[in-house]
Motif scaffolding. Structure first.
Motif: not given
Length: 269
Positions: A62-68
């Motif tokens: 989730y952190a990776m997807g949200f940040a991108k």
């Protein structure tokens, strides 16, 4: 040059991913609420990314997807940001530790009255169900026979067996944009869990028993059965979970029949 001027011109340390995203947002005069509206990501999760509080997010994916998604909205390079974020997560993210205790600990055991009350309620529910389905007490005399009764008059009722795996054709999922998905079978076994890149395809195993999907952006997934496009799994306005993606389910869905029970996922955070 005075000492104060030297301090002002001293090189700053490397900025975090969250600081870079925040600076890009502020440079465009955008509020965090506007980013949340554009990306459809809860504002509290975006705030956690800006402050580097990744433990406030449910998982690193989730952190990776949200940040991108945030980066694309404010024009930051997602490739470089993703590389830096993986480094930050490896140093700061930790999964929550659940407390383990012995069941025999009297401080942790429910009160005896609660246990007895639960047993009584369960027994009463079983009796009520038995009366309702096992007798004609609550049924009117002119009610038509149920499908089970009508079938038993013609042929013996078949023995219940486990549902066979769907064999109606090949289901292919294609990401039209970067999107996180999880595909799993009726036993809960994960078949695929990742962030799919735009154009990436995944063939659902034809032997999978009642495969289902969870995703936050169903509108970013193109679904095909035997090469033919079927209606989308959702409009993307809310996340979905437990939605069947077997060939039989999708073909019935395209024909206008109900594909089965599907529920909307709550906020992933």
């Amino acid at each position: 040059m005075e000492q104060g001027e030297l301090a002002d011109t001293a090189p700053q340390g490397p900025r975090t991913v969250g600081e870079r995203l925040r600076d890009a947002r502020e440079a465009q005069g955008l509020d965090l609420s506007e980013i949340a509206q554009r990306t459809r990501i809860p504002q509290r999760h975006l705030a956690a990314i800006e402050t580097g509080d990744y433990n406030a997010l449910p998982a690193t994916t989730y952190a990776m997807g949200f940040a991108k998604a945030y980066a694309r909205t404010v024009g930051v390079d997602t490739v470089e940001l993703g590389r830096d974020l993986r480094g930050e997560l490896s140093q700061t993210y930790s999964r929550p530790v659940r407390e383990i205790y012995e069941a025999s600990d009297p401080r942790r055991m429910p009160a005896p009255g609660v246990v007895v009350g639960g047993v009584v309620v369960a027994v009463l529910l079983l009796i009520a169900v038995g009366i309702f389905y096992g007798t004609d007490l609550f049924r009117t005399s002119d009610a038509p026979p149920t499908p089970e009764v009508a079938q038993s008059e013609a042929t013996p009722a078949p023995v219940a067996t486990a549902a066979p795996a769907a064999t109606g054709g090949q289901v292919t999922l294609t990401a039209t944009d970067e999107v996180w998905v999880r595909v799993y079978d009726s036993a809960g076994t994960t078949l695929l869990m990742k962030t799919m890149e735009a154009g990436e395809q995944y063939d659902v195993p034809a032997t999978a028993n009642n495969p289902m999907i969870n995703t936050g952006r169903a509108d970013q997934i193109e679904v095909r059965v035997n090469g033919s496009v079927v209606p989308p799994l959702g409009d993307g306005r809310q996340a979905i979970q437990n939605v069947g993606v077997s060939a039989a389910t999708l073909q019935a869905r395209g024909a206008g029949a109900s594909p089965g029970v599907a529920t909307s996922a709550s906020d992933p955070g």
